[in-house]
Design an enzyme around this catalytic site. Structure first.
Site, PDB file in Angstrom:
ATOM      1  N   TYR A  16     -13.137  -1.717  12.210  1.00 25.40           N
ATOM      2  CA  TYR A  16     -13.552  -0.519  11.475  1.00 25.40           C
ATOM      3  C   TYR A  16     -15.036  -0.212  11.624  1.00 25.40           C
ATOM      4  O   TYR A  16     -15.427   0.926  11.745  1.00 25.40           O
ATOM      5  CB  TYR A  16     -13.235  -0.671   9.982  1.00 25.40           C
ATOM      6  CG  TYR A  16     -11.756  -0.606   9.681  1.00 25.40           C
ATOM      7  CD1 TYR A  16     -11.136   0.616   9.448  1.00 25.40           C
ATOM      8  CD2 TYR A  16     -10.978  -1.752   9.668  1.00 25.40           C
ATOM      9  CE1 TYR A  16      -9.775   0.686   9.204  1.00 25.40           C
ATOM     10  CE2 TYR A  16      -9.611  -1.685   9.419  1.00 25.40           C
ATOM     11  CZ  TYR A  16      -9.017  -0.469   9.189  1.00 25.40           C
ATOM     12  OH  TYR A  16      -7.677  -0.397   8.960  1.00 25.40           O
ATOM     13  N   ASN A  59      -8.169  -5.724  14.437  1.00 24.78           N
ATOM     14  CA  ASN A  59      -8.480  -4.660  13.479  1.00 24.78           C
ATOM     15  C   ASN A  59      -9.987  -4.463  13.482  1.00 24.78           C
ATOM     16  O   ASN A  59     -10.739  -5.414  13.239  1.00 24.78           O
ATOM     17  CB  ASN A  59      -8.050  -5.053  12.060  1.00 24.78           C
ATOM     18  CG  ASN A  59      -6.538  -5.218  11.924  1.00 24.78           C
ATOM     19  OD1 ASN A  59      -5.785  -4.988  12.862  1.00 24.78           O
ATOM     20  ND2 ASN A  59      -6.103  -5.616  10.733  1.00 24.78           N
ATOM     21  N   ARG A  72       3.803  -0.056  13.011  1.00 25.61           N
ATOM     22  CA  ARG A  72       3.467  -1.360  12.449  1.00 25.61           C
ATOM     23  C   ARG A  72       3.573  -1.270  10.932  1.00 25.61           C
ATOM     24  O   ARG A  72       2.879  -0.464  10.305  1.00 25.61           O
ATOM     25  CB  ARG A  72       2.045  -1.769  12.859  1.00 25.61           C
ATOM     26  CG  ARG A  72       1.605  -3.040  12.200  1.00 25.61           C
ATOM     27  CD  ARG A  72       0.207  -3.491  12.606  1.00 25.61           C
ATOM     28  NE  ARG A  72      -0.098  -4.691  11.859  1.00 25.61           N
ATOM     29  CZ  ARG A  72      -1.216  -4.907  11.170  1.00 25.61           C
ATOM     30  NH1 ARG A  72      -2.186  -4.010  11.160  1.00 25.61           N
ATOM     31  NH2 ARG A  72      -1.371  -6.007  10.490  1.00 25.61           N
ATOM     32  N   GLU A 131      -5.276  -2.068  14.021  1.00 23.03           N
ATOM     33  CA  GLU A 131      -5.841  -1.149  13.028  1.00 23.03           C
ATOM     34  C   GLU A 131      -7.191  -0.652  13.516  1.00 23.03           C
ATOM     35  O   GLU A 131      -8.007  -1.441  13.988  1.00 23.03           O
ATOM     36  CB  GLU A 131      -6.089  -1.831  11.670  1.00 23.03           C
ATOM     37  CG  GLU A 131      -4.858  -2.056  10.860  1.00 23.03           C
ATOM     38  CD  GLU A 131      -5.142  -2.742   9.529  1.00 23.03           C
ATOM     39  OE1 GLU A 131      -6.220  -2.504   8.939  1.00 23.03           O
ATOM     40  OE2 GLU A 131      -4.279  -3.505   9.086  1.00 23.03           O
ATOM     41  N   ASN A 154      -2.003 -10.699   8.748  1.00 19.02           N
ATOM     42  CA  ASN A 154      -2.990  -9.635   8.828  1.00 19.02           C
ATOM     43  C   ASN A 154      -4.296 -10.104   8.209  1.00 19.02           C
ATOM     44  O   ASN A 154      -4.333 -10.530   7.058  1.00 19.02           O
ATOM     45  CB  ASN A 154      -2.501  -8.401   8.055  1.00 19.02           C
ATOM     46  CG  ASN A 154      -3.541  -7.299   8.095  1.00 19.02           C
ATOM     47  OD1 ASN A 154      -3.810  -6.744   9.163  1.00 19.02           O
ATOM     48  ND2 ASN A 154      -4.152  -6.995   6.952  1.00 19.02           N
ATOM     49  N   GLU A 155      -5.357 -10.038   8.993  1.00 22.05           N
ATOM     50  CA  GLU A 155      -6.712 -10.264   8.504  1.00 22.05           C
ATOM     51  C   GLU A 155      -6.880 -11.538   7.683  1.00 22.05           C
ATOM     52  O   GLU A 155      -7.169 -11.483   6.466  1.00 22.05           O
ATOM     53  CB  GLU A 155      -7.187  -9.046   7.695  1.00 22.05           C
ATOM     54  CG  GLU A 155      -7.091  -7.768   8.512  1.00 22.05           C
ATOM     55  CD  GLU A 155      -7.849  -6.588   7.936  1.00 22.05           C
ATOM     56  OE1 GLU A 155      -8.231  -6.636   6.762  1.00 22.05           O
ATOM     57  OE2 GLU A 155      -8.062  -5.621   8.679  1.00 22.05           O
ATOM     58  N   HIS A 213       0.999  -9.228   4.865  1.00 19.69           N
ATOM     59  CA  HIS A 213      -0.124  -8.309   4.630  1.00 19.69           C
ATOM     60  C   HIS A 213      -0.433  -8.367   3.133  1.00 19.69           C
ATOM     61  O   HIS A 213      -0.385  -7.364   2.432  1.00 19.69           O
ATOM     62  CB  HIS A 213       0.222  -6.899   5.111  1.00 19.69           C
ATOM     63  CG  HIS A 213      -0.981  -6.038   5.395  1.00 19.69           C
ATOM     64  ND1 HIS A 213      -1.151  -5.345   6.560  1.00 19.69           N
ATOM     65  CD2 HIS A 213      -2.067  -5.758   4.642  1.00 19.69           C
ATOM     66  CE1 HIS A 213      -2.293  -4.665   6.523  1.00 19.69           C
ATOM     67  NE2 HIS A 213      -2.875  -4.897   5.365  1.00 19.69           N
ATOM     68  N   TRP A 222      -4.981   3.170  11.809  1.00 17.92           N
ATOM     69  CA  TRP A 222      -4.794   3.000  10.375  1.00 17.92           C
ATOM     70  C   TRP A 222      -5.305   4.265   9.708  1.00 17.92           C
ATOM     71  O   TRP A 222      -6.487   4.544   9.837  1.00 17.92           O
ATOM     72  CB  TRP A 222      -5.578   1.785   9.847  1.00 17.92           C
ATOM     73  CG  TRP A 222      -5.307   1.581   8.391  1.00 17.92           C
ATOM     74  CD1 TRP A 222      -5.977   2.160   7.341  1.00 17.92           C
ATOM     75  CD2 TRP A 222      -4.269   0.795   7.826  1.00 17.92           C
ATOM     76  NE1 TRP A 222      -5.418   1.779   6.166  1.00 17.92           N
ATOM     77  CE2 TRP A 222      -4.362   0.953   6.427  1.00 17.92           C
ATOM     78  CE3 TRP A 222      -3.247  -0.004   8.355  1.00 17.92           C
ATOM     79  CZ2 TRP A 222      -3.468   0.316   5.549  1.00 17.92           C
ATOM     80  CZ3 TRP A 222      -2.386  -0.634   7.479  1.00 17.92           C
ATOM     81  CH2 TRP A 222      -2.504  -0.474   6.098  1.00 17.92           C
ATOM     82  N   GLU A 228      -5.523   1.848  -1.533  1.00 15.83           N
ATOM     83  CA  GLU A 228      -6.588   1.179  -0.780  1.00 15.83           C
ATOM     84  C   GLU A 228      -7.140  -0.017  -1.574  1.00 15.83           C
ATOM     85  O   GLU A 228      -8.314  -0.083  -1.906  1.00 15.83           O
ATOM     86  CB  GLU A 228      -7.666   2.199  -0.378  1.00 15.83           C
ATOM     87  CG  GLU A 228      -8.863   1.657   0.393  1.00 15.83           C
ATOM     88  CD  GLU A 228      -8.543   0.858   1.650  1.00 15.83           C
ATOM     89  OE1 GLU A 228      -7.488   1.098   2.263  1.00 15.83           O
ATOM     90  OE2 GLU A 228      -9.338  -0.018   1.990  1.00 15.83           O
ATOM     91  N   TRP A 229      -6.258  -0.947  -1.913  1.00 16.29           N
ATOM     92  CA  TRP A 229      -6.643  -2.218  -2.525  1.00 16.29           C
ATOM     93  C   TRP A 229      -7.595  -2.015  -3.716  1.00 16.29           C
ATOM     94  O   TRP A 229      -7.289  -1.212  -4.587  1.00 16.29           O
ATOM     95  CB  TRP A 229      -7.214  -3.169  -1.464  1.00 16.29           C
ATOM     96  CG  TRP A 229      -6.284  -3.317  -0.290  1.00 16.29           C
ATOM     97  CD1 TRP A 229      -6.508  -2.906   0.988  1.00 16.29           C
ATOM     98  CD2 TRP A 229      -4.952  -3.875  -0.280  1.00 16.29           C
ATOM     99  NE1 TRP A 229      -5.416  -3.181   1.778  1.00 16.29           N
ATOM    100  CE2 TRP A 229      -4.454  -3.779   1.036  1.00 16.29           C
ATOM    101  CE3 TRP A 229      -4.117  -4.471  -1.251  1.00 16.29           C
ATOM    102  CZ2 TRP A 229      -3.189  -4.235   1.401  1.00 16.29           C
ATOM    103  CZ3 TRP A 229      -2.854  -4.929  -0.878  1.00 16.29           C
ATOM    104  CH2 TRP A 229      -2.416  -4.812   0.421  1.00 16.29           C
ATOM    105  N   GLN A 286       0.809  -1.221   0.000  1.00 16.57           N
ATOM    106  CA  GLN A 286       0.000   0.000   0.000  1.00 16.57           C
ATOM    107  C   GLN A 286       0.844   1.274   0.000  1.00 16.57           C
ATOM    108  O   GLN A 286       0.357   2.331  -0.387  1.00 16.57           O
ATOM    109  CB  GLN A 286      -0.942  -0.003   1.206  1.00 16.57           C
ATOM    110  CG  GLN A 286      -1.971  -1.115   1.131  1.00 16.57           C
ATOM    111  CD  GLN A 286      -2.965  -1.075   2.272  1.00 16.57           C
ATOM    112  OE1 GLN A 286      -2.689  -1.601   3.340  1.00 16.57           O
ATOM    113  NE2 GLN A 286      -4.108  -0.451   2.080  1.00 16.57           N
TER     114      GLN A 286
HETATM  115  C1  GCO Z   1      -6.394  -4.137   6.558  1.00 19.01           C
HETATM  116  C2  GCO Z   1      -6.143  -3.323   5.869  1.00 19.01           C
HETATM  117  C3  GCO Z   1      -5.725  -2.134   5.334  1.00 19.01           C
HETATM  118  C4  GCO Z   1      -6.851  -1.383   4.709  1.00 19.01           C
HETATM  119  C5  GCO Z   1      -7.773  -0.849   5.755  1.00 19.01           C
HETATM  120  C6  GCO Z   1      -8.868   0.009   5.214  1.00 19.01           C
HETATM  121  O1  GCO Z   1      -5.515  -4.742   7.158  1.00 19.01           O
HETATM  122  O2  GCO Z   1      -7.623  -4.173   6.498  1.00 19.01           O
HETATM  123  O3  GCO Z   1      -6.356  -4.128   4.750  1.00 19.01           O
HETATM  124  O4  GCO Z   1      -4.776  -2.615   4.472  1.00 19.01           O
HETATM  125  O5  GCO Z   1      -6.296  -0.366   4.006  1.00 19.01           O
HETATM  126  O6  GCO Z   1      -8.391  -1.890   6.428  1.00 19.01           O
HETATM  127  O7  GCO Z   1      -9.693  -0.750   4.402  1.00 19.01           O
END
Ligand code: GCO
Length: 447
Positions: A296, A294, A77, A353, A165-166, A121, A399, A406-407, A20
């Protein structure tokens, strides 16, 4: 007015990820990753954007570290691009790739910032994807070999390690929903990928202990929170399934050595089997030193026959939304943290995050990102509340440091507390940066 006070030993930080922010995708022997391939496949990323340049942090890491020093963070991180270390996923080590991370880590340490390193990641070497990627158990061994190199190289320097990650995004988002690389749409494939990731996680923890590596290791699942709309059993059950996709599916194997049976049966009804081999669960069920979380967004949900994978629909109660369209739901942050404590005990937690998308642009050198600032405040209030309820929070990393790639949304969605001009690559600190800086230095804020 009230004061939200954090404990003296609270750690603060910011997070980023290699693909990213780094750019420099062809530099110093880096191999290709699945994100190079995916972003260059027409129709996959908004505007056909890719990470070739991104924030150019590969060349500007000193400037970025100076920004973090000004911010006053304890932790940075970041993630390592596996194809910089092993351009083909396995085989020859690329010393030039390692050098970049040595320079980065040395500069962080000179500036009094602790590195927190994510090993994965999402930038899987394309060469491994060509052999089946995470569907192929050989990728597990390749990952552990890469992790071993990193542990040995950075012994005593990096003391905070995150394996994955995730894992939900790596598996279900990328192989069932198909929105992220490699972009498949097959539920059983996604379950295989999820299972193999968890085995790779467990084997990496075992390797970390065998090598007597200094420091702590954990992983960073993403969670959401679905609150039942009513106390009807069908609403409760529907939300339980929706939550378990993120929580139980990725927590139970690690903490209890099992999969949630009700979910295994649900997936079976959808025609997807869980494929486990002897010994897998023992490998995954390794004690970890900390849990990265993480968070959101979340929402209220209810039963709706045939809706989505879980017969569940979200109910829009008129939430405010960030610019990416996600509900602002700080209650969910509190609820999910309390739930995790209740289910999995007092494992130390770092919020690895949490942040928001607001696309404010600089005006006269200032970025007035009021929305992000409010989001931050609201989520830190929930976090502090969870700490009052006994959740074992050690630190909070927002984050993200920078606006970045942003993917699937490309450069259209900005999550940084520092604005990046993608033409000039100039960095501009936003209002949220200054607020966060003050909060870090005070260890409290006023509302
Ligand atoms: C993640 C993330 C970030 C994203 C963020 C916002 O670990 O989710 O993927 O890389 O940018 O979550 O979508």
């Amino acid at each position: 007015m009230s004061i939200i006070q954090f404990p003296k030993d609270m750690k603060w930080g910011v997070a980023t990820a290699s693909y990213q922010i780094e750019g420099a995708v062809k530099e110093h022997g880096r191999g290709e990753s699945i994100w190079d391939t995916f972003s260059k496949t027409p129709g996959k990323v908004v505007n056909g954007d890719n990470g070739d340049v991104a924030c150019d942090s590969y060349h500007r890491y000193q400037e970025d570290i100076a920004i973090m020093k000004d911010l006053g963070v304890d932790y940075y991180r970041f993630s390592v691009a596996w194809p910089r270390i092993f351009p083909n996923g396995t085989g020859e080590i690329n010393q030039e790739g390692l050098n970049y991370y040595h320079n980065l880590v040395d500069t962080l340490l000179e500036n009094g910032i602790e590195p927190m390193c994510t090993l994965y990641h999402w930038d899987l070497p394309q060469a491994l994807q060509d052999k089946g990627g995470w569907d192929n158990r050989e990728t597990i061994e390749a990952f552990v070999a890469y992790a071993e190199v990193m542990f040995k190289q950075f012994e005593g320097k990096i003391k905070n390690w995150i394996t994955f990650n995730e894992p939900w995004c790596v598996s279900f988002l990328s192989n069932f929903i198909g929105a992220h690389a490699p972009g498949f749409q097959n539920l059983e494939l996604a379950m295989n990928v999820a299972h193999h990731l968890m085995i790779a996680h467990g084997k990496t923890v075992i390797k970390f202990r065998e090598l007597n590596t200094t420091g702590q290791i954990g992983y960073a699942p993403n969670v959401e929170w679905n609150e039942p709309y009513s106390n009807k059993q069908e609403d409760i059950d529907a939300c339980k399934r929706a939550n378990a996709w993120f929580i139980e599916w990725f927590f139970e194997p690690v903490f209890k050595g099992t999969y949630p049976q009700f979910m295994v049966e649900w997936f079976e009804k959808k025609g997807a089997r869980l494929n486990i081999q002897d010994g897998d669960m023992e490998i995954i069920n390794q004690p970890i030193d900390f849990l990265g979380i993480n968070y959101y967004t979340g929402s209220v949900g209810r039963f709706a026959e045939g809706e989505g994978l879980f017969d569940q629909e979200k109910v829009d109660k008129g939430y405010q939304k960030t610019d990416i369209g996600w509900n602002i739901y700080p209650e969910g942050f509190y609820n999910v943290l309390c739930y995790i404590k209740e289910q999995y005990g007092d494992v130390p937690i770092y919020i690895t995050e949490n942040g928001s998308c607001y696309n404010d642009e600089p005006v006269n050198g200032e970025v007035k990102d009021e929305g992000r600032l409010n989001y931050l405040k609201q989520h830190l209030i929930s976090l502090e509340r969870s700490m009052q309820s006994g959740v074992n929070i050690k630190g909070y990393l927002t984050w993200s440091l920078l606006d970045n790639f942003e993917w699937a949304e490309g450069y259209t969605m900005r999550f940084g507390i520092v604005h990046v001009n993608y033409r000039t690559l100039e960095r501009t600190k936003k209002d949220s940066f200054y607020w966060y800086k003050q909060t870090i230095s005070n260890n409290f804020f006023e509302i």
